[in-house]
Scaffold this motif. Structure first.
Motif, PDB file in Angstrom:
ATOM      1  N   ALA A  79     -34.981  26.022-110.203  1.00  0.00           N
ATOM      2  CA  ALA A  79     -34.893  24.560-110.128  1.00  0.00           C
ATOM      3  C   ALA A  79     -33.469  24.035-110.280  1.00  0.00           C
ATOM      4  O   ALA A  79     -33.209  22.859-109.997  1.00  0.00           O
ATOM      5  N   SER A  80     -32.534  24.881-110.701  1.00  0.00           N
ATOM      6  CA  SER A  80     -31.163  24.418-110.913  1.00  0.00           C
ATOM      7  C   SER A  80     -30.326  24.433-109.631  1.00  0.00           C
ATOM      8  O   SER A  80     -29.201  23.941-109.617  1.00  0.00           O
ATOM      9  N   LEU A  81     -30.862  25.005-108.535  1.00  0.00           N
ATOM     10  CA  LEU A  81     -30.121  25.119-107.279  1.00  0.00           C
ATOM     11  C   LEU A  81     -30.662  24.157-106.235  1.00  0.00           C
ATOM     12  O   LEU A  81     -31.876  23.922-106.160  1.00  0.00           O
ATOM     13  N   ASN A  82     -29.761  23.603-105.403  1.00  0.00           N
ATOM     14  CA  ASN A  82     -30.235  22.807-104.271  1.00  0.00           C
ATOM     15  C   ASN A  82     -30.589  23.742-103.119  1.00  0.00           C
ATOM     16  O   ASN A  82     -30.423  24.969-103.212  1.00  0.00           O
ATOM     17  N   GLY A  83     -31.040  23.184-102.006  1.00  0.00           N
ATOM     18  CA  GLY A  83     -31.495  24.003-100.896  1.00  0.00           C
ATOM     19  C   GLY A  83     -30.413  24.918-100.346  1.00  0.00           C
ATOM     20  O   GLY A  83     -30.651  26.109-100.100  1.00  0.00           O
ATOM     21  N   LEU A  84     -29.218  24.361-100.126  1.00  0.00           N
ATOM     22  CA  LEU A  84     -28.126  25.165 -99.590  1.00  0.00           C
ATOM     23  C   LEU A  84     -27.749  26.283-100.544  1.00  0.00           C
ATOM     24  O   LEU A  84     -27.551  27.436-100.124  1.00  0.00           O
ATOM     25  N   GLU A  85     -27.663  25.988-101.830  1.00  0.00           N
ATOM     26  CA  GLU A  85     -27.317  27.014-102.816  1.00  0.00           C
ATOM     27  C   GLU A  85     -28.359  28.119-102.863  1.00  0.00           C
ATOM     28  O   GLU A  85     -28.026  29.294-102.998  1.00  0.00           O
ATOM     29  N   LYS A  86     -29.635  27.745-102.733  1.00  0.00           N
ATOM     30  CA  LYS A  86     -30.699  28.756-102.701  1.00  0.00           C
ATOM     31  C   LYS A  86     -30.582  29.634-101.463  1.00  0.00           C
ATOM     32  O   LYS A  86     -30.771  30.860-101.523  1.00  0.00           O
ATOM     33  N   LEU A  87     -30.276  29.001-100.326  1.00  0.00           N
ATOM     34  CA  LEU A  87     -30.158  29.749 -99.079  1.00  0.00           C
ATOM     35  C   LEU A  87     -29.032  30.774 -99.181  1.00  0.00           C
ATOM     36  O   LEU A  87     -29.188  31.942 -98.785  1.00  0.00           O
ATOM     37  N   GLN A  88     -27.907  30.353 -99.732  1.00  0.00           N
ATOM     38  CA  GLN A  88     -26.780  31.270 -99.907  1.00  0.00           C
ATOM     39  C   GLN A  88     -27.110  32.376-100.915  1.00  0.00           C
ATOM     40  O   GLN A  88     -26.787  33.542-100.701  1.00  0.00           O
ATOM     41  N   ALA A  89     -27.780  31.988-102.015  1.00  0.00           N
ATOM     42  CA  ALA A  89     -28.118  32.967-103.057  1.00  0.00           C
ATOM     43  C   ALA A  89     -29.137  33.980-102.567  1.00  0.00           C
ATOM     44  O   ALA A  89     -29.051  35.179-102.872  1.00  0.00           O
ATOM     45  N   ILE A  90     -30.106  33.526-101.773  1.00  0.00           N
ATOM     46  CA  ILE A  90     -31.155  34.428-101.311  1.00  0.00           C
ATOM     47  C   ILE A  90     -30.599  35.412-100.280  1.00  0.00           C
ATOM     48  O   ILE A  90     -31.031  36.566-100.201  1.00  0.00           O
ATOM     49  N   LEU A 189     -24.341  28.459 -87.820  1.00  0.00           N
ATOM     50  CA  LEU A 189     -24.975  27.777 -88.944  1.00  0.00           C
ATOM     51  C   LEU A 189     -24.129  26.633 -89.483  1.00  0.00           C
ATOM     52  O   LEU A 189     -24.663  25.684 -90.061  1.00  0.00           O
ATOM     53  N   ASN A 190     -22.830  26.710 -89.286  1.00  0.00           N
ATOM     54  CA  ASN A 190     -21.959  25.643 -89.761  1.00  0.00           C
ATOM     55  C   ASN A 190     -22.287  24.304 -89.095  1.00  0.00           C
ATOM     56  O   ASN A 190     -22.080  23.237 -89.684  1.00  0.00           O
ATOM     57  N   SER A 191     -22.833  24.359 -87.886  1.00  0.00           N
ATOM     58  CA  SER A 191     -23.195  23.119 -87.190  1.00  0.00           C
ATOM     59  C   SER A 191     -24.369  22.414 -87.865  1.00  0.00           C
ATOM     60  O   SER A 191     -24.636  21.245 -87.605  1.00  0.00           O
ATOM     61  N   PHE A 192     -25.072  23.127 -88.750  1.00  0.00           N
ATOM     62  CA  PHE A 192     -26.159  22.528 -89.524  1.00  0.00           C
ATOM     63  C   PHE A 192     -25.728  22.232 -90.961  1.00  0.00           C
ATOM     64  O   PHE A 192     -26.558  22.003 -91.833  1.00  0.00           O
ATOM     65  N   GLY A 193     -24.433  22.258 -91.186  1.00  0.00           N
ATOM     66  CA  GLY A 193     -23.928  21.985 -92.526  1.00  0.00           C
ATOM     67  C   GLY A 193     -24.094  23.146 -93.477  1.00  0.00           C
ATOM     68  O   GLY A 193     -24.089  22.960 -94.701  1.00  0.00           O
ATOM     69  N   ILE A 194     -24.249  24.366 -92.938  1.00  0.00           N
ATOM     70  CA  ILE A 194     -24.414  25.554 -93.779  1.00  0.00           C
ATOM     71  C   ILE A 194     -23.126  26.374 -93.691  1.00  0.00           C
ATOM     72  O   ILE A 194     -22.902  27.099 -92.720  1.00  0.00           O
ATOM     73  N   PRO A 195     -22.249  26.274 -94.690  1.00  0.00           N
ATOM     74  CA  PRO A 195     -20.950  26.938 -94.594  1.00  0.00           C
ATOM     75  C   PRO A 195     -21.003  28.414 -94.978  1.00  0.00           C
ATOM     76  O   PRO A 195     -21.610  28.792 -95.966  1.00  0.00           O
ATOM     77  N   GLU A 196     -20.393  29.254 -94.182  1.00  0.00           N
ATOM     78  CA  GLU A 196     -20.152  30.679 -94.441  1.00  0.00           C
ATOM     79  C   GLU A 196     -21.288  31.360 -95.194  1.00  0.00           C
ATOM     80  O   GLU A 196     -21.136  31.771 -96.329  1.00  0.00           O
ATOM     81  N   MET A 197     -22.416  31.488 -94.531  1.00  0.00           N
ATOM     82  CA  MET A 197     -23.532  32.209 -95.135  1.00  0.00           C
ATOM     83  C   MET A 197     -23.154  33.665 -95.415  1.00  0.00           C
ATOM     84  O   MET A 197     -23.562  34.250 -96.409  1.00  0.00           O
ATOM     85  N   ILE A 198     -22.384  34.256 -94.507  1.00  0.00           N
ATOM     86  CA  ILE A 198     -21.964  35.647 -94.676  1.00  0.00           C
ATOM     87  C   ILE A 198     -20.488  35.645 -95.049  1.00  0.00           C
ATOM     88  O   ILE A 198     -19.619  35.537 -94.171  1.00  0.00           O
ATOM     89  N   ASP A 199     -20.190  35.766 -96.331  1.00  0.00           N
ATOM     90  CA  ASP A 199     -18.794  35.745 -96.765  1.00  0.00           C
ATOM     91  C   ASP A 199     -18.170  37.138 -96.642  1.00  0.00           C
ATOM     92  O   ASP A 199     -18.816  38.097 -96.195  1.00  0.00           O
ATOM     93  N   GLY A 200     -16.903  37.248 -97.049  1.00  0.00           N
ATOM     94  CA  GLY A 200     -16.188  38.512 -96.902  1.00  0.00           C
ATOM     95  C   GLY A 200     -16.855  39.664 -97.623  1.00  0.00           C
ATOM     96  O   GLY A 200     -16.896  40.792 -97.127  1.00  0.00           O
ATOM     97  N   GLU A 201     -17.401  39.388 -98.810  1.00  0.00           N
ATOM     98  CA  GLU A 201     -18.083  40.440 -99.580  1.00  0.00           C
ATOM     99  C   GLU A 201     -19.317  40.944 -98.842  1.00  0.00           C
ATOM    100  O   GLU A 201     -19.576  42.144 -98.769  1.00  0.00           O
TER     101      GLU A 201
END
Length: 228
Positions: A79-90, A189-201
């Motif tokens: 519950a502490s994460l918003n939708g974008l944060e959950k998407l990145q975390a998952i 995905l950036n066109s939907f406001g989702i920044p860098e889902m796949i980062d360098g790591e």
């Protein structure tokens, strides 16, 4: 012959052994005879619980996926994460080497195994999208962190691209191709406001999986003929 009083223990033993052999040799090179010799069980005892090596493989994958789902559910329900944060975390959680490395060592090339590829796609449409991706995207729309009018379709596209197009298990690929696909994926995905889902790591982890997916199989022992 005496009846097996502990069938669940026998099944567990078979699956534990099969999982280890699939990881060590890969699905294609781990034979039914390997499993029989390692467990010390008879061929009849194995077939009493599993009709084929393929059935064992599905059962092993189901066990691994169940462990993964429990972790992903914790992220989805945080519950502490918003939708974008959950998407990145998952996405990051799904890439963790301790779990996914097993699958990359075990799996055959899916383009050459259409039944396994079909099972993977069925899992995407019946489980991953409706249970994880779509609900999280809908939350993101509600809290303003994700911008789309088509949450289901975006969820399907995201998972199909990441699990099929980027996934090095699907077809032989190179580290350079993986890096390029990740760059394209991020721009889409950036066109939907989702920044860098796949980062360098994450890119580095995927490159490591490329080497696992194309590693040479271990030499099979003589006399290891079986359900290969």
């Amino acid at each position: 012959m005496a009846r097996n009083k502990y069938p669940e223990e026998t099944i567990q033993k078979i699956l534990d052994t099969a999982e280890q052999l699939f990881i060590e040799k890969g699905y294609d090179h781990a034979s039914l005879q390997d499993i029989i010799e390692t467990t010390g069980l008879s061929k009849g005892a194995i077939y009493h619980h599993f009709a084929s090596k393929e059935d064992m493989f599905y059962a092993v994958c189901d066990r691994i996926e169940q462990r993964n789902y429990e972790i992903l559910l914790d992220v989805r329900n945080n519950a502490s994460l918003n939708g974008l944060e959950k998407l990145q975390a998952i996405f990051k959680a799904s890439l963790q080497p301790a779990r996914q490395a097993k699958m990359f060592c075990m799996m055959p090339c899916l383009l050459e195994n259409p039944r396994f590829l079909a099972a993977e796609m069925q899992s995407i449409f019946k489980e991953v999208v409706p249970i994880f991706a779509e609900p999280i995207i809908r939350q993101g729309i509600a809290d303003g962190s994700i911008d789309t009018e088509h949450p289901k379709e975006l969820a399907e596209a995201m998972i199909l691209l990441s699990d099929i197009w980027i996934n090095p298990i699907i077809q032989p690929t190179t580290e350079e191709q993986i890096e390029a696909r990740c760059a394209v994926y991020n721009r889409l995905l950036n066109s939907f406001g989702i920044p860098e889902m796949i980062d360098g790591e994450a890119v580095k982890i995927l490159m490591h999986y490329v080497s696992l997916a194309r590693r040479p199989p271990l030499v099979q022992k003589k006399g290891g003929a079986g359900d290969a």
